[in-house]
Design an enzyme around this catalytic site. Structure first.
Site, short mmCIF file in Angstrom:
data_model
loop_
_atom_site.label_atom_id
_atom_site.label_comp_id
_atom_site.label_asym_id
_atom_site.label_seq_id
_atom_site.Cartn_x
_atom_site.Cartn_y
_atom_site.Cartn_z
N GLU A 42 0.84 -1.21 0.00
CA GLU A 42 0.00 0.00 0.00
C GLU A 42 0.86 1.24 0.00
O GLU A 42 1.75 1.39 0.86
CB GLU A 42 -0.89 -0.01 1.24
N ASP A 71 9.54 5.14 -7.12
CA ASP A 71 8.23 5.78 -7.10
C ASP A 71 8.30 6.99 -8.01
O ASP A 71 9.22 7.81 -7.90
CB ASP A 71 7.81 6.17 -5.68
O1 LIG Z 1 4.38 8.13 -19.12
C1 LIG Z 1 5.02 7.75 -18.17
N1 LIG Z 1 6.34 7.47 -18.34
C2 LIG Z 1 7.15 7.13 -17.34
O2 LIG Z 1 8.34 6.87 -17.54
C3 LIG Z 1 6.55 7.06 -16.04
N2 LIG Z 1 7.04 6.79 -14.85
C4 LIG Z 1 6.00 6.86 -14.01
N3 LIG Z 1 4.88 7.18 -14.65
C5 LIG Z 1 3.51 7.33 -14.11
O3 LIG Z 1 3.57 7.27 -12.71
C6 LIG Z 1 3.05 6.02 -12.22
C7 LIG Z 1 4.03 5.44 -11.24
O4 LIG Z 1 3.39 5.07 -10.05
P1 LIG Z 1 4.19 4.13 -9.07
O5 LIG Z 1 5.57 4.68 -8.89
O6 LIG Z 1 3.41 3.85 -7.86
O7 LIG Z 1 4.36 2.79 -9.92
P2 LIG Z 1 3.34 1.63 -10.25
O8 LIG Z 1 2.22 1.63 -9.26
O9 LIG Z 1 2.96 1.75 -11.67
O10 LIG Z 1 4.25 0.34 -10.05
P3 LIG Z 1 5.06 -0.09 -8.69
O11 LIG Z 1 6.50 0.24 -8.97
O12 LIG Z 1 4.52 0.74 -7.56
O13 LIG Z 1 4.83 -1.55 -8.54
C8 LIG Z 1 2.96 5.12 -13.45
O14 LIG Z 1 1.97 4.11 -13.32
C9 LIG Z 1 2.66 6.12 -14.54
O15 LIG Z 1 1.31 6.49 -14.50
C10 LIG Z 1 5.19 7.32 -15.92
N4 LIG Z 1 4.42 7.63 -16.96
MG LIG Z 2 2.61 1.87 -7.32
#
Ligand SMILES: O=c1[nH]c(=O)c2ncn([C@@H]3O[C@H](COP(=O)(O)OP(=O)(O)OP(=O)(O)O)[C@@H](O)[C@H]3O)c2[nH]1
Ligand SMILES: [Mg+2]
EC number: 3.6.1.66
Length: 197
Positions: A42, A71
Site C-alpha cells: 500500500e 516511485d
Molecule cells: O508516461 C510515463 N512514463 C514514465 O516513464 C513514467 N514513470 C511513471 N509514470 C507514471 O507514474 C506512475 C508510477 O506510479 P508508481 O511509482 O506507484 O508505480 P506503479 O504503481 O505503476 O508500479 P510499482 O513500482 O509501484 O509496482 C505510473 O503508473 C505512470 O502512471 C510514468 N508515466
Molecule cells: Mg505503485
C-alpha cells in the site's frame, strides 16, 4: 551475473531497468519473477520518497537483502501538481493508463499550449537490512499535448513532449527515452552516489 531485486510490478519500469542494468552486466529481478506472489504494498505515503521507501523497505525486510524501488509520476503545473504521487491510480484502481490520460486531457481542455508545462519525477530508494535507506531523484521537463501520439513507453508517455523535442515520449525509441528520462536521471544520481563512496 550479478542480480538486483527491484520492488516493482510495473512492466514498463521493468523493461527500462533491464536496459539500464544490462550496460553494467547486472540482471534485473522484479516482483513479477518471484515464485511466491508478493502482495501489493500500500502506497500510503504523502511524497514520492515516502512511497519509494515503503516499497523498498518492505521487500528488503521480507527477503533480507538489498532492494531498489522506484516511485514516480507526472507533475502538471496547471493542475497544481496533480496527478503527482497518484499518477498510477489517477482515474481509479486498478491502474488504467488510457483512463488516466483521458482524465488529464479532460482537465486540461481549456488550458492553452503555453500553460501546459509538466515534469516527470522519479525517486529511487535503496533499502538494505539494518542500513539507512538512501534516495536518488531525477526529473524530465516537458509539456502536455492535446491528444495521444505514439506506441512506445507506458503511462502518460503518449501525451508528454520532452523539452527540446517535437515528438511525444511514446514516439521516441526506448533508447532515446532512456537517454533523457526522469528514471535515467535518477540512475545517473545513483551512479554518482555510489562512485563517491
Ligand atoms: O508516461 C510515463 N512514463 C514514465 O516513464 C513514467 N514513470 C511513471 N509514470 C507514471 O507514474 C506512475 C508510477 O506510479 P508508481 O511509482 O506507484 O508505480 P506503479 O504503481 O505503476 O508500479 P510499482 O513500482 O509501484 O509496482 C505510473 O503508473 C505512470 O502512471 C510514468 N508515466
Ligand atoms: Mg505503485
Amino acid at each position: 551475473m550479478k542480480q538486483i531485486l527491484i520492488a516493482t510490478k510495473n512492466k514498463g519500469k521493468i523493461a527500462e531497468f533491464k536496459q539500464f542494468f544490462a550496460t553494467v552486466n547486472v540482471e534485473v529481478v522484479s516482483l513479477l519473477d518471484l515464485e511466491e506472489p508478493v502482495p501489493d504494498i500500500e502506497e500510503t505515503g504523502q511524497t514520492f520518497e515516502e512511497n519509494a521507501a515503503l516499497k523498498a523497505e518492505e521487500i528488503a525486510q521480507m527477503f533480507n537483502i538489498a532492494v531498489l524501488a522506484d516511485d514516480s509520476g507526472l507533475i502538471i503545473d496547471a493542475l497544481d501538481g496533480r496527478p503527482g504521487i497518484f499518477s498510477a491510480r489517477y482515474a481509479g484502481e486498478p491502474t488504467d493508463d488510457k483512463a488516466n490520460i483521458r482524465k488529464v486531457l479532460d482537465e486540461l481542455a481549456e488550458i492553452p499550449a503555453a500553460e501546459r508545462s509538466a515534469r516527470f519525477v522519479c525517486v529511487l530508494a535503496i533499502a538494505a537490512p539494518n542500513k539507512a535507506t538512501v534516495f536518488y531523484k531525477g526529473y524530465c521537463e516537458g509539456t502536455i499535448t492535446n491528444a495521444e501520439k505514439g506506441e512506445n513507453g507506458f503511462g502518460y508517455d503518449p501525451i508528454f513532449i520532452p523539452e527540446g523535442y517535437t515528438k511525444t515520449m511514446a514516439e521516441l525509441s526506448p533508447d532515446e527515452k532512456n537517454s533523457i528520462s526522469h528514471r535515467k536521471n535518477a540512475i545517473s544520481q545513483l551512479e554518482k552516489g555510489i562512485h563517491s563512496k
